[in-house]
Design a protein around this motif. Structure first.
Motif, PDB file in Angstrom:
ATOM      1  N   GLY A   1      -0.551   8.098  11.359  1.00 40.14           N
ATOM      2  CA  GLY A   1      -1.555   7.234  11.980  1.00 40.14           C
ATOM      3  C   GLY A   1      -2.003   6.132  11.047  1.00 40.14           C
ATOM      4  N   LEU A   2      -2.193   6.473   9.780  1.00 40.32           N
ATOM      5  CA  LEU A   2      -2.601   5.475   8.787  1.00 40.32           C
ATOM      6  C   LEU A   2      -1.518   4.416   8.611  1.00 40.32           C
ATOM      7  CD1 LEU A   2      -4.119   7.885   6.096  1.00 40.32           C
ATOM      8  CD2 LEU A   2      -5.401   6.319   7.578  1.00 40.32           C
ATOM      9  N   VAL A   3      -0.279   4.879   8.534  1.00 41.17           N
ATOM     10  CA  VAL A   3       0.847   3.956   8.376  1.00 41.17           C
ATOM     11  C   VAL A   3       0.933   3.009   9.571  1.00 41.17           C
ATOM     12  CG1 VAL A   3       3.371   3.800   8.340  1.00 41.17           C
ATOM     13  CG2 VAL A   3       2.204   5.456   6.871  1.00 41.17           C
ATOM     14  N   LEU A   4       0.723   3.545  10.764  1.00 44.00           N
ATOM     15  CA  LEU A   4       0.777   2.733  11.975  1.00 44.00           C
ATOM     16  C   LEU A   4      -0.280   1.632  11.947  1.00 44.00           C
ATOM     17  CD1 LEU A   4       2.220   2.492  14.739  1.00 44.00           C
ATOM     18  CD2 LEU A   4       0.391   3.929  15.691  1.00 44.00           C
ATOM     19  N   ILE A   5      -1.485   1.996  11.537  1.00 44.56           N
ATOM     20  CA  ILE A   5      -2.577   1.019  11.462  1.00 44.56           C
ATOM     21  C   ILE A   5      -2.257  -0.061  10.431  1.00 44.56           C
ATOM     22  CG2 ILE A   5      -4.985   0.682  10.783  1.00 44.56           C
ATOM     23  CD1 ILE A   5      -5.553   3.484  11.914  1.00 44.56           C
ATOM     24  N   LEU A   6      -1.803   0.372   9.265  1.00 49.87           N
ATOM     25  CA  LEU A   6      -1.511  -0.582   8.192  1.00 49.87           C
ATOM     26  C   LEU A   6      -0.396  -1.542   8.585  1.00 49.87           C
ATOM     27  CD1 LEU A   6      -1.726   1.825   5.123  1.00 49.87           C
ATOM     28  CD2 LEU A   6      -3.394   0.084   5.776  1.00 49.87           C
ATOM     29  N   ARG A   7       0.627  -1.018   9.247  1.00 43.91           N
ATOM     30  CA  ARG A   7       1.757  -1.860   9.639  1.00 43.91           C
ATOM     31  C   ARG A   7       1.414  -2.828  10.767  1.00 43.91           C
ATOM     32  NH1 ARG A   7       6.605   2.690   9.125  1.00 43.91           N
ATOM     33  NH2 ARG A   7       6.993   2.347   6.897  1.00 43.91           N
TER      34      ARG A   7
ATOM     35  N   ALA B   1       4.284   0.373   1.250  1.00 42.65           N
ATOM     36  CA  ALA B   1       5.307   0.448   0.208  1.00 42.65           C
ATOM     37  C   ALA B   1       5.947   1.823   0.128  1.00 42.65           C
ATOM     38  CB  ALA B   1       4.696   0.088  -1.143  1.00 42.65           C
ATOM     39  N   GLY B   2       5.205   2.859   0.561  1.00 40.54           N
ATOM     40  CA  GLY B   2       5.735   4.209   0.489  1.00 40.54           C
ATOM     41  C   GLY B   2       4.735   5.216   1.012  1.00 40.54           C
ATOM     42  N   GLU B   3       5.191   6.477   1.131  1.00 43.90           N
ATOM     43  CA  GLU B   3       4.334   7.557   1.619  1.00 43.90           C
ATOM     44  C   GLU B   3       4.478   8.766   0.706  1.00 43.90           C
ATOM     45  OE1 GLU B   3       4.812   8.421   5.818  1.00 43.90           O
ATOM     46  OE2 GLU B   3       5.755   6.461   6.140  1.00 43.90           O
ATOM     47  N   ALA B   4       3.352   9.441   0.436  1.00 43.53           N
ATOM     48  CA  ALA B   4       3.358  10.630  -0.405  1.00 43.53           C
ATOM     49  C   ALA B   4       2.625  11.758   0.314  1.00 43.53           C
ATOM     50  CB  ALA B   4       2.680  10.340  -1.745  1.00 43.53           C
ATOM     51  N   ALA B   5       3.153  12.980   0.181  1.00 38.14           N
ATOM     52  CA  ALA B   5       2.571  14.126   0.867  1.00 38.14           C
ATOM     53  C   ALA B   5       1.723  15.003  -0.055  1.00 38.14           C
ATOM     54  CB  ALA B   5       3.678  14.965   1.502  1.00 38.14           C
ATOM     55  N   ASP B   6       1.675  14.668  -1.346  1.00 39.16           N
ATOM     56  CA  ASP B   6       0.825  15.411  -2.279  1.00 39.16           C
ATOM     57  C   ASP B   6       0.510  14.529  -3.477  1.00 39.16           C
ATOM     58  OD1 ASP B   6       2.838  15.892  -4.503  1.00 39.16           O
ATOM     59  OD2 ASP B   6       3.851  16.957  -2.878  1.00 39.16           O
ATOM     60  N   GLY B   7      -0.394  15.010  -4.315  1.00 37.94           N
ATOM     61  CA  GLY B   7      -0.845  14.205  -5.444  1.00 37.94           C
ATOM     62  C   GLY B   7       0.227  13.901  -6.459  1.00 37.94           C
ATOM     63  N   GLU B   8       1.093  14.880  -6.747  1.00 38.79           N
ATOM     64  CA  GLU B   8       2.157  14.646  -7.725  1.00 38.79           C
ATOM     65  C   GLU B   8       3.104  13.554  -7.244  1.00 38.79           C
ATOM     66  OE1 GLU B   8       4.238  18.159  -8.826  1.00 38.79           O
ATOM     67  OE2 GLU B   8       2.501  19.087  -9.801  1.00 38.79           O
TER      68      GLU B   8
ATOM     69  N   LEU C   1       5.359   8.075  -7.135  1.00 40.07           N
ATOM     70  CA  LEU C   1       5.706   6.879  -6.370  1.00 40.07           C
ATOM     71  C   LEU C   1       4.900   5.658  -6.829  1.00 40.07           C
ATOM     72  CD1 LEU C   1       6.127   8.262  -2.737  1.00 40.07           C
ATOM     73  CD2 LEU C   1       7.893   7.569  -4.364  1.00 40.07           C
ATOM     74  N   ALA C   2       3.668   5.887  -7.263  1.00 38.26           N
ATOM     75  CA  ALA C   2       2.865   4.767  -7.772  1.00 38.26           C
ATOM     76  C   ALA C   2       3.544   4.166  -8.997  1.00 38.26           C
ATOM     77  CB  ALA C   2       1.449   5.226  -8.111  1.00 38.26           C
ATOM     78  N   ALA C   3       4.096   5.022  -9.831  1.00 38.13           N
ATOM     79  CA  ALA C   3       4.794   4.548 -11.036  1.00 38.13           C
ATOM     80  C   ALA C   3       6.102   3.854 -10.680  1.00 38.13           C
ATOM     81  CB  ALA C   3       5.058   5.719 -11.977  1.00 38.13           C
ATOM     82  N   ALA C   4       6.800   4.377  -9.666  1.00 42.89           N
ATOM     83  CA  ALA C   4       8.099   3.823  -9.295  1.00 42.89           C
ATOM     84  C   ALA C   4       7.992   2.554  -8.468  1.00 42.89           C
ATOM     85  CB  ALA C   4       8.903   4.872  -8.521  1.00 42.89           C
ATOM     86  N   LEU C   5       7.008   2.517  -7.564  1.00 45.26           N
ATOM     87  CA  LEU C   5       6.906   1.406  -6.613  1.00 45.26           C
ATOM     88  C   LEU C   5       5.907   0.330  -7.027  1.00 45.26           C
ATOM     89  CD1 LEU C   5       6.886   3.544  -3.323  1.00 45.26           C
ATOM     90  CD2 LEU C   5       8.828   2.365  -4.369  1.00 45.26           C
ATOM     91  N   ARG C   6       4.967   0.701  -7.889  1.00 44.80           N
ATOM     92  CA  ARG C   6       3.915  -0.212  -8.358  1.00 44.80           C
ATOM     93  C   ARG C   6       3.264  -0.964  -7.186  1.00 44.80           C
ATOM     94  NH1 ARG C   6       3.554  -0.490 -13.923  1.00 44.80           N
ATOM     95  NH2 ARG C   6       1.509  -1.333 -13.363  1.00 44.80           N
ATOM     96  N   PRO C   7       2.654  -0.225  -6.261  1.00 44.82           N
ATOM     97  CA  PRO C   7       1.955  -0.865  -5.141  1.00 44.82           C
ATOM     98  C   PRO C   7       0.680  -1.542  -5.636  1.00 44.82           C
ATOM     99  CG  PRO C   7       1.438   1.458  -5.181  1.00 44.82           C
ATOM    100  CD  PRO C   7       2.499   1.235  -6.237  1.00 44.82           C
TER     101      PRO C   7
ATOM    102  N   VAL D   1       0.826  -1.207   0.000  1.00 43.21           N
ATOM    103  CA  VAL D   1       0.000   0.000   0.000  1.00 43.21           C
ATOM    104  C   VAL D   1       0.862   1.259   0.000  1.00 43.21           C
ATOM    105  CG1 VAL D   1      -1.781   1.304   1.238  1.00 43.21           C
ATOM    106  CG2 VAL D   1      -1.814  -1.208   1.263  1.00 43.21           C
ATOM    107  N   LEU D   2       0.531   2.204  -0.876  1.00 45.68           N
ATOM    108  CA  LEU D   2       1.141   3.525  -0.873  1.00 45.68           C
ATOM    109  C   LEU D   2       0.153   4.469  -0.189  1.00 45.68           C
ATOM    110  CD1 LEU D   2       3.144   5.746  -1.827  1.00 45.68           C
ATOM    111  CD2 LEU D   2       1.871   5.813  -3.984  1.00 45.68           C
ATOM    112  N   VAL D   3       0.614   5.169   0.837  1.00 44.13           N
ATOM    113  CA  VAL D   3      -0.252   6.081   1.591  1.00 44.13           C
ATOM    114  C   VAL D   3      -0.022   7.511   1.104  1.00 44.13           C
ATOM    115  CG1 VAL D   3      -0.871   6.963   3.874  1.00 44.13           C
ATOM    116  CG2 VAL D   3      -0.179   4.572   3.604  1.00 44.13           C
ATOM    117  N   ALA D   4      -1.069   8.148   0.562  1.00 45.34           N
ATOM    118  CA  ALA D   4      -0.979   9.521   0.059  1.00 45.34           C
ATOM    119  C   ALA D   4      -1.874  10.419   0.914  1.00 45.34           C
ATOM    120  CB  ALA D   4      -1.404   9.578  -1.402  1.00 45.34           C
ATOM    121  N   GLU D   5      -1.259  11.223   1.749  1.00 48.98           N
ATOM    122  CA  GLU D   5      -1.976  12.095   2.693  1.00 48.98           C
ATOM    123  C   GLU D   5      -1.060  13.262   3.027  1.00 48.98           C
ATOM    124  OE1 GLU D   5      -3.841  14.191   5.144  1.00 48.98           O
ATOM    125  OE2 GLU D   5      -5.016  12.383   4.687  1.00 48.98           O
TER     126      GLU D   5
END
Length: 224
Positions: free
Chosen positions: A23-29, A37-44, A49-55, A11-15
């Motif tokens: 908090g979301l990462v903690l729950i998922l883990r 798989a990764g974390e993103a702080a904005d839409g871009e 990261l979705a393209a690079a990590l292919r979650p 899962v890639l978390v974008a928030e």
């Protein structure tokens, strides 16, 4: 869907809010079958990261800087990078329907508890769409009520077989593959095949889009 029996759901978390994201990462883990798989702080960053990590799945906030969640969802699904589960603060957030139209596999309220979040991730990863149960009827009533021209619009369904139309009607009621199989007396694997075929024929990106279309055309009520 990819066979994930031998590996966790990535899962890639974008928030954009760091505290919420943590908090979301903690729950998922906390779940042994889910991997962040990764974390993103904005839409871009989410798209990059979705393209690079292919979650397997992107957990996407709709209101983010630089590129909003709806636009990011549209790009990610159009490129086939991952499924998208949208998180929203309000049950009738103005962005929700846009996100579903953009190809999101569903949405979940940020007020959902940990168990609901984990269940939603697993549901979407298994190829099922999800809309927060508490708001499904309001969402449909607000955005996808049958239009006066609905009868004319049913021509788009001419490409479907009678069985595929039945399955589409069941999707409009929000039924899972197992529930559709039970209602129509067919194997669950057969249901999955029908869903895949009708999505391709109707050029839809997700079963939730199919459900909205079915509601717009009044198909769900035929099976109610």
């Amino acid at each position: 869907m990819t066979d994930r029996t031998d590996r966790p759901i990535r899962v890639l978390v974008a928030e954009d809010q760091s505290a919420v994201r943590a908090g979301l990462v903690l729950i998922l883990r906390s779940a042994p079958d889910i991997e962040v798989a990764g974390e993103a702080a904005d839409g871009e960053e989410a798209v990059r990261l979705a393209a690079a990590l292919r979650p397997d799945l992107v957990l996407m906030d709709v209101q983010m800087p630089r590129l909003d969640g709806v636009s990011a969802t549209r790009e990610i699904t159009a490129r086939g990078l991952a499924d998208v589960l949208v998180l929203t603060t309000f049950d009738l957030d103005e962005y929700v329907f846009g996100a579903l139209r953009a190809g999101a596999a569903g949405f979940l309220l940020k007020t959902s508890d940990a168990a609901e979040l984990l269940a939603a991730v697993r549901t979407v990863a298994a190829g099922e769409g999800i809309i927060a149960p508490a708001v499904t009827r309001r969402l449909i009533a607000e955005f996808a009520a049958p239009r006066p021209a609905a009868a004319q619009d049913t021509a788009v369904l001419d490409v479907l077989t009678p069985r595929e139309r039945e399955v589409l009607g069941c999707l409009g009621e929000g039924l899972s593959n197992a529930a559709v199989a039970a209602r129509l007396d067919m194997a669950e694997a057969t249901v999955k095949t029908h869903v895949s075929r009708l999505l391709n024929k109707l050029e839809l990106r997700s079963r939730v889009q199919a459900a909205v279309l079915a509601q717009e055309l009044g198909l769900g009520r035929e099976h109610a």
